[in-house]
Design a protein around this motif. Structure first.
Motif, PDB file in Angstrom:
ATOM      1  N   ARG A 150     -44.356   6.978 -25.647  1.00  0.00           N
ATOM      2  CA  ARG A 150     -42.945   7.294 -25.455  1.00  0.00           C
ATOM      3  C   ARG A 150     -42.302   7.907 -26.703  1.00  0.00           C
ATOM      4  N   ARG A 151     -42.521   7.301 -27.872  1.00  0.00           N
ATOM      5  CA  ARG A 151     -41.861   7.821 -29.070  1.00  0.00           C
ATOM      6  C   ARG A 151     -42.379   9.204 -29.445  1.00  0.00           C
ATOM      7  N   GLN A 152     -43.682   9.400 -29.298  1.00  0.00           N
ATOM      8  CA  GLN A 152     -44.239  10.719 -29.614  1.00  0.00           C
ATOM      9  C   GLN A 152     -43.728  11.760 -28.626  1.00  0.00           C
ATOM     10  N   ARG A 153     -43.680  11.398 -27.346  1.00  0.00           N
ATOM     11  CA  ARG A 153     -43.193  12.342 -26.344  1.00  0.00           C
ATOM     12  C   ARG A 153     -41.743  12.731 -26.634  1.00  0.00           C
ATOM     13  N   ALA A 154     -40.901  11.746 -26.945  1.00  0.00           N
ATOM     14  CA  ALA A 154     -39.498  12.027 -27.210  1.00  0.00           C
ATOM     15  C   ALA A 154     -39.338  12.927 -28.431  1.00  0.00           C
ATOM     16  N   GLY A 165     -36.989  21.481 -27.887  1.00  0.00           N
ATOM     17  CA  GLY A 165     -35.796  21.799 -27.116  1.00  0.00           C
ATOM     18  C   GLY A 165     -35.934  21.502 -25.640  1.00  0.00           C
ATOM     19  N   LEU A 166     -36.871  20.615 -25.279  1.00  0.00           N
ATOM     20  CA  LEU A 166     -37.083  20.291 -23.869  1.00  0.00           C
ATOM     21  C   LEU A 166     -36.142  19.178 -23.402  1.00  0.00           C
ATOM     22  N   CYS A 167     -35.408  18.591 -24.343  1.00  0.00           N
ATOM     23  CA  CYS A 167     -34.443  17.563 -23.991  1.00  0.00           C
ATOM     24  C   CYS A 167     -33.342  17.608 -25.038  1.00  0.00           C
ATOM     25  N   ASP A 168     -32.317  16.777 -24.861  1.00  0.00           N
ATOM     26  CA  ASP A 168     -31.219  16.739 -25.821  1.00  0.00           C
ATOM     27  C   ASP A 168     -31.751  16.388 -27.195  1.00  0.00           C
ATOM     28  N   PRO A 169     -31.246  17.043 -28.246  1.00  0.00           N
ATOM     29  CA  PRO A 169     -31.788  16.787 -29.590  1.00  0.00           C
ATOM     30  C   PRO A 169     -31.509  15.374 -30.037  1.00  0.00           C
ATOM     31  N   ALA A 170     -32.493  14.824 -30.685  1.00  0.00           N
ATOM     32  CA  ALA A 170     -32.363  13.522 -31.322  1.00  0.00           C
ATOM     33  C   ALA A 170     -33.082  13.615 -32.646  1.00  0.00           C
ATOM     34  N   PHE A 171     -32.743  12.719 -33.580  1.00  0.00           N
ATOM     35  CA  PHE A 171     -33.400  12.806 -34.893  1.00  0.00           C
ATOM     36  C   PHE A 171     -34.899  12.597 -34.746  1.00  0.00           C
ATOM     37  N   SER A 172     -35.670  13.539 -35.283  1.00  0.00           N
ATOM     38  CA  SER A 172     -37.135  13.447 -35.238  1.00  0.00           C
ATOM     39  C   SER A 172     -37.667  13.597 -36.645  1.00  0.00           C
ATOM     40  N   ASP A 173     -38.323  12.563 -37.170  1.00  0.00           N
ATOM     41  CA  ASP A 173     -38.880  12.726 -38.509  1.00  0.00           C
ATOM     42  C   ASP A 173     -40.205  13.470 -38.423  1.00  0.00           C
ATOM     43  N   GLY A 174     -40.662  13.941 -39.609  1.00  0.00           N
ATOM     44  CA  GLY A 174     -41.874  14.748 -39.636  1.00  0.00           C
ATOM     45  C   GLY A 174     -43.087  14.030 -39.102  1.00  0.00           C
ATOM     46  N   VAL A 189     -43.124  14.229 -35.111  1.00  0.00           N
ATOM     47  CA  VAL A 189     -43.407  15.556 -34.560  1.00  0.00           C
ATOM     48  C   VAL A 189     -44.847  15.958 -34.853  1.00  0.00           C
ATOM     49  N   GLY A 190     -45.248  15.835 -36.126  1.00  0.00           N
ATOM     50  CA  GLY A 190     -46.622  16.195 -36.477  1.00  0.00           C
ATOM     51  C   GLY A 190     -47.644  15.354 -35.746  1.00  0.00           C
TER      52      GLY A 190
END
Length: 983
Positions: free
Chosen positions: A107-111, A118-127, A130-131
């Protein structure tokens, strides 16, 4: 003239294997990357670097065809100037075929991934998220088949995507995945064929004060090319004379010999020039009927040649080409419909007939080469470009970020409403981890600001975000511009932070740290202005924390007392992680007790909760206590911007030296080159300083002298005592390696006095052991013992494991004397040093301790006992490549009448008492319990264990059970072993 990629000669159809003219070494290397991935030998990353038109894309096409034939999943993306403003745009292209599998991620990786794309509303994503999400998605695909990722024109890839690609590069070694990219050499990112102003000037109508804001369709800042990409770089150079002639004959067999010689001479092996230039000559020139013109356009002039073909196109076709060239979607599709068959023919017919572009089978309008696209943009007027951007903006949804970029590029003057929208978009990009792209939007917003104060606020944020995103040269440009205008009071702390960041990292200058940061801290803590810096803008964590850390850096590097006094006043305003970092560095003999233990607790807490916040602070705290917690590396390694990864790399270089991984010494110089290229000149200096440690450890006097000549002048200008003092200690280390003990003592005496652990030397523990070693070898036993006593009084061993070992090792050197009655005391002290938890990880220091102990045993006439520690030291020094130290061991072994080359022999025979003690310890008993069972003192037990460990080839109690010979010693006590009662 063929339509294949320039610089190739294709054999067969487009979809079977292809052959290249020349490029043997490149094709062999790429084939090897595919073979390794397919066979499971491991992943690889290759960047093909070369000038425009040199044939890089042709090599990508070649490897893509090979991979497709071999059953790979081929993922491909290409950068373009317009796309540099879209965070994670190139990453979206790469992952498009795999997006259906995103929902299978945790779930966290998908979000995190859906937010970044940009597939959903932006939320804070640390490096890290995402990586890690991208890595997990690719890893899952490799379970089905090997994967090839191709990224063309990395110099135009948005910085967020490029950072993730760097993140992947560091972690795909164990995957069946090959990553191949292309890039131009640094400094050629501006469109070829344009003047420097053409790619960077602001839109007409903006004021000169607006600056030179990169926007869609313009070049990126030079420092952003190949940011943080120290991969396997393959320079794709000019074709050889033989290959150039072969390509020219294949493409233009009708050329007269004289014309061919002139073209070959002018083209100088550039495949694009060889392919395109003859086709633009008049028939009389090609056939050699009339003399060739005096000058043939080449290089940047070659792009101007493409622009000449535009003049013959109908206006509507020219506008269609311009809109396609400026389209930032990255699809290559003709923007907008072309209604009506007749009109379509009027537009597309001339375009395809000109050879500038063609429709591919999917209906995409594809330029024959990227230089054609650049030529189309360069040939258009400012008014035509703005009109094209307005048309493109109208065709996109209101919430599409590309629309905003096109509107910004179409703007003719200040537009506060548009500037506010750009600022909002930049904030959203920063929240998604796209600081570098957000900075471009803030910069563009500044140029459109109608109020001078708002312009400075936005530019200041742009500078800070650029520095944070790893684009230091761009940040330096913005700071230079800001210094020419008044700075509003409410943004002064943020401005001070930006200035100091650039001064420290780019200019290697710490003066502004002490003149600006104390005032900034006072303003921030007095007014409560923290995250926003006094103006609307993207959240940047706690600005107090950032300013505090920058002042800590300056204080550590220079030793300036003004910085330490200010830090002491404001340490209650920062987080526990920042306070730990401060006390670990401020005055370790008096402030750092328990630092390593506290650090481990913080890392464990964050690891358990999946938090990466403050990882950079914890990393810096770990550096002073020589910590190497794997969980900390994982926390810090998730951040993929160069600003963070540079700090991680510095820490790794130092840890590699301390822990005996000296085969990695070359990494320091490679990291220095990368840092220099990106404008991080202070990092480059520090990487070279860490490389000097390896040279000194190996006793390489010439190498250290050359390194010092390069490092020291810069460090002295910057008053970086951290570097200059280290260099002095390294000079002492080389002197010790070559037996010049008096010289070593004199150098070290200049840093510390006997019995004094000075303030301002945060890494005092590193020369501590050297000082004692040198003092004893010079006959200064009183001074050596005074120094050990100072370490014991300061509870130096309570700071970290390394501090504890170095104190124990120095204590062992000074224990007892060479008289017979003191032998037991000295042996026990050496045994205690070797028994310090983790002692064996400090490979070089432990080897020097063993050499000193073996030499002492020789002086006592105990030649047999001396052999084991001397051989163990010889093995370690030989593996490290420390030749002078190894020679000291061989010399001592010759004095002991022992073979210096018997280091590979099996464990020596234990005495009955050693075997008896070892068997009891192997059951888990403490020294005290063993002593009670055998009527010996715990110290005597420790001395026996110290002599037994080298004979068994081990360094810890845990390894005893496996190392002991089978069976019971005749001297073992009968009956069951004593029960375990605790230590």
């Amino acid at each position: 003239m063929g339509n294949g990629p320039v610089g190739t000669e294709r054999v067969g159809t487009e979809h079977d294997g292809t052959e290249l003219v020349g490029r043997l070494s490149e094709s062999v290397l790429l084939q090897r990357a595919l073979d390794d991935a397919r066979s499971g030998a491991g992943g690889s990353t290759t960047v093909l670097r070369g000038d425009p038109g040199i044939g890089k894309t042709a090599l990508l096409d070649w490897v893509a065809a090979r991979a497709g034939r071999d059953g790979f999943t081929v993922l491909r993306a290409g950068g373009d100037e317009a796309g540099t403003g879209i965070a994670f745009g190139a990453l979206h292209q790469v992952l498009r075929p795999l997006l259906e599998h995103v929902r299978a991620l945790p779930r966290r990786q998908r979000a995190a991934l859906e937010s970044a794309l940009g597939l959903c509303d932006p939320a804070f994503s640390d490096g890290l998220m995402v990586g890690a999400s991208v890595l997990a998605l690719l890893a899952e695909e490799t379970r089905r088949c090997p994967v090839l990722v191709l990224v063309d024109d990395l110099h135009w890839v948005d910085s967020s995507s490029a950072a993730v690609l760097v993140f992947l590069r560091q972690r795909i070694a164990d995957l069946p995945l090959a990553l191949v990219g292309t890039s131009r050499p640094v400094g050629t990112s501006r469109p070829i064929g344009t003047s420097p102003a053409a790619g960077t000037s602001p839109a007409a109508g903006t004021s000169p004060a607006a600056g030179t804001s990169p926007a869609a369709g313009t070049s990126r800042p030079a420092g952003s090319v190949l940011e943080g990409w120290p991969a396997h770089l393959v320079d794709v150079g000019a074709l050889s004379d033989h290959d150039s002639r072969a390509l020219l004959r294949r493409r233009h067999p009708e050329l007269a010999a004289a014309t061919a010689r002139r073209v070959l001479d002018e083209a100088a092996g550039n495949p694009l020039a060889l392919t395109e230039l003859p086709g633009r000559l008049e028939d009389e020139h090609r056939r050699g009927v009339v003399p060739l013109p005096e000058r043939l356009p080449l290089g940047e002039r070659l792009e101007a040649l493409f622009a000449q073909g535009l003049r013959s196109l109908p206006a509507e076709a020219t506008r269609a080409l311009l809109r396609t060239a400026l389209d930032g979607a990255g699809t290559g599709a003709l923007p907008g419909p072309v209604p009506g068959r007749d009109r379509a023919e009027r537009v597309l017919g001339p375009i395809e007939a000109s050879g500038l572009a063609r429709l591919d089978p999917t209906g995409r309008l594809v330029f024959r080469h990227s230089l054609v696209r650049s030529a189309v943009i360069a040939a258009a007027s400012e008014a035509d470009r703005r009109a094209a951007h307005r048309t493109l903006a109208r065709r996109l949804r209101a919430d599409d970020p590309r629309r905003l970029l096109h509107e910004a590029s179409a703007a003719e003057g200040p537009d506060e409403r548009l500037a506010a929208r750009l600022q909002e978009a930049g904030t959203r990009m920063a929240l998604r981890g796209g600081d570098a792209e957000g900075a471009l939007l803030l910069d563009r917003a500044a140029s459109l600001s109608s109020d001078a104060g708002d312009r400075v606020r936005r530019l200041t944020w742009a500078a800070v975000m650029s520095a944070r995103g790893g684009r230091l040269a761009y940040a330096a440009k913005l700071v230079g511009e800001l210094k020419r205008a008044p700075v509003p009071e409410d943004v002064a702390p943020l401005f001070a932070y930006a200035v100091v960041y650039v001064d420290q990292s780019h200019h290697v200058d710490f003066a502004s740290s002490f003149s600006l940061l104390p005032t900034a801290l006072a303003a921030l803590t007095a007014s409560g202005v923290l995250a926003s810096g006094g103006c609307p803008g993207p959240a940047f964590g706690d600005l107090v924390e950032q300013v505090f850390f920058k002042l800590l850096l300056a204080s550590v590097y220079t030793g300036d007392t003004r910085g330490w006094e200010t830090l002491e006043r404001y340490r209650e305003y920062v987080s526990p992680a920042a306070r730990l970092c401060h006390r670990a560095w401020a005055d370790p003999p008096r402030t750092a007790h328990g630092a390593e233990a506290e650090l481990r607790r913080m890392v464990a807490h964050r690891t358990a909760r999946g938090e990466t916040g403050h990882a950079w602070l914890l990393l810096w705290a770990a550096t002073t206590v020589d910590g190497g917690d794997p969980d900390l590396w994982r926390l810090s390694g998730g951040e993929h911007a160069y600003a963070t990864q540079g700090s991680v790399a510095k820490a790794r270089c130092h840890q590699d030296f301390l822990r005996g991984r000296w085969n990695t010494a070359g990494d320091c110089l490679r990291e220095a080159e990368t840092a220099e290229e990106l404008g991080y000149h202070c990092n480059a200096l520090l990487f070279r300083h860490y490389h000097a440690h390896f040279l000194a450890g190996r006793g390489d006097e010439r190498g250290l002298r050359e390194a010092r000549a390069r490092i020291e002048p810069v460090a002295r200008r910057a008053r970086m005592r951290f570097v200059t003092d280290h260099l002095e200690r390294l000079g002492a280390l080389v002197a010790l390696a070559h037996g010049r003990h008096e010289e070593a003592y004199t150098r070290l005496r200049g840093m510390m006095s006997p019995g004094d652990l000075p303030r301002g030397l945060s890494w005092f523990h590193l020369p501590f052991f050297d000082f004692v070693y040198a003092a004893l070898r010079c006959g200064r036993r009183t001074e050596a013992r005074a120094h050990v006593a100072a370490g014991q009084a300061a509870r130096m061993g309570d700071i970290s494991a390394h501090h504890a070992f170095l104190l124990a090792a120095a204590t062992a050197l000074t224990a007892g004397d060479d008289e017979a009655e003191a032998v037991g005391e000295a042996d026990a002290a050496y045994a205690a040093a070797c028994a310090v938890p983790g002692a064996d990880q400090w490979v070089f220091d432990l080897a020097r301790l063993r050499l000193a102990h073996g030499s002492r045993l020789l002086r006592q006439g105990r030649h047999t006992d001396a052999g084991d520690p001397l051989r163990a030291a010889l093995t370690a020094f030989t593996r490290l490549g420390a030749a002078p130290w190894a020679e000291q061991c061989r010399s001592a072994l010759r004095d002991a009448d022992a073979s210096p080359d018997s280091t590979a022999a099996g464990p020596a025979e234990l005495t009955a008492q050693e075997l008896r003690i070892a068997r009891l310890v192997a059951t888990g008993l403490t020294n005290k319990e063993v002593g009670a069972a055998l009527h010996l003192s715990p110290r005597t037990v420790g001395a026996h264990l110290y002599r037994a460990f080298p004979k068994l080839g081990i360094t810890s109690r845990a390894a005893l059970a496996r190392a002991l010979p089978p069976g019971r010693s005749a001297g073992s006590p009968p009956g069951p072993a004593p029960s375990r009662r605790g230590s």
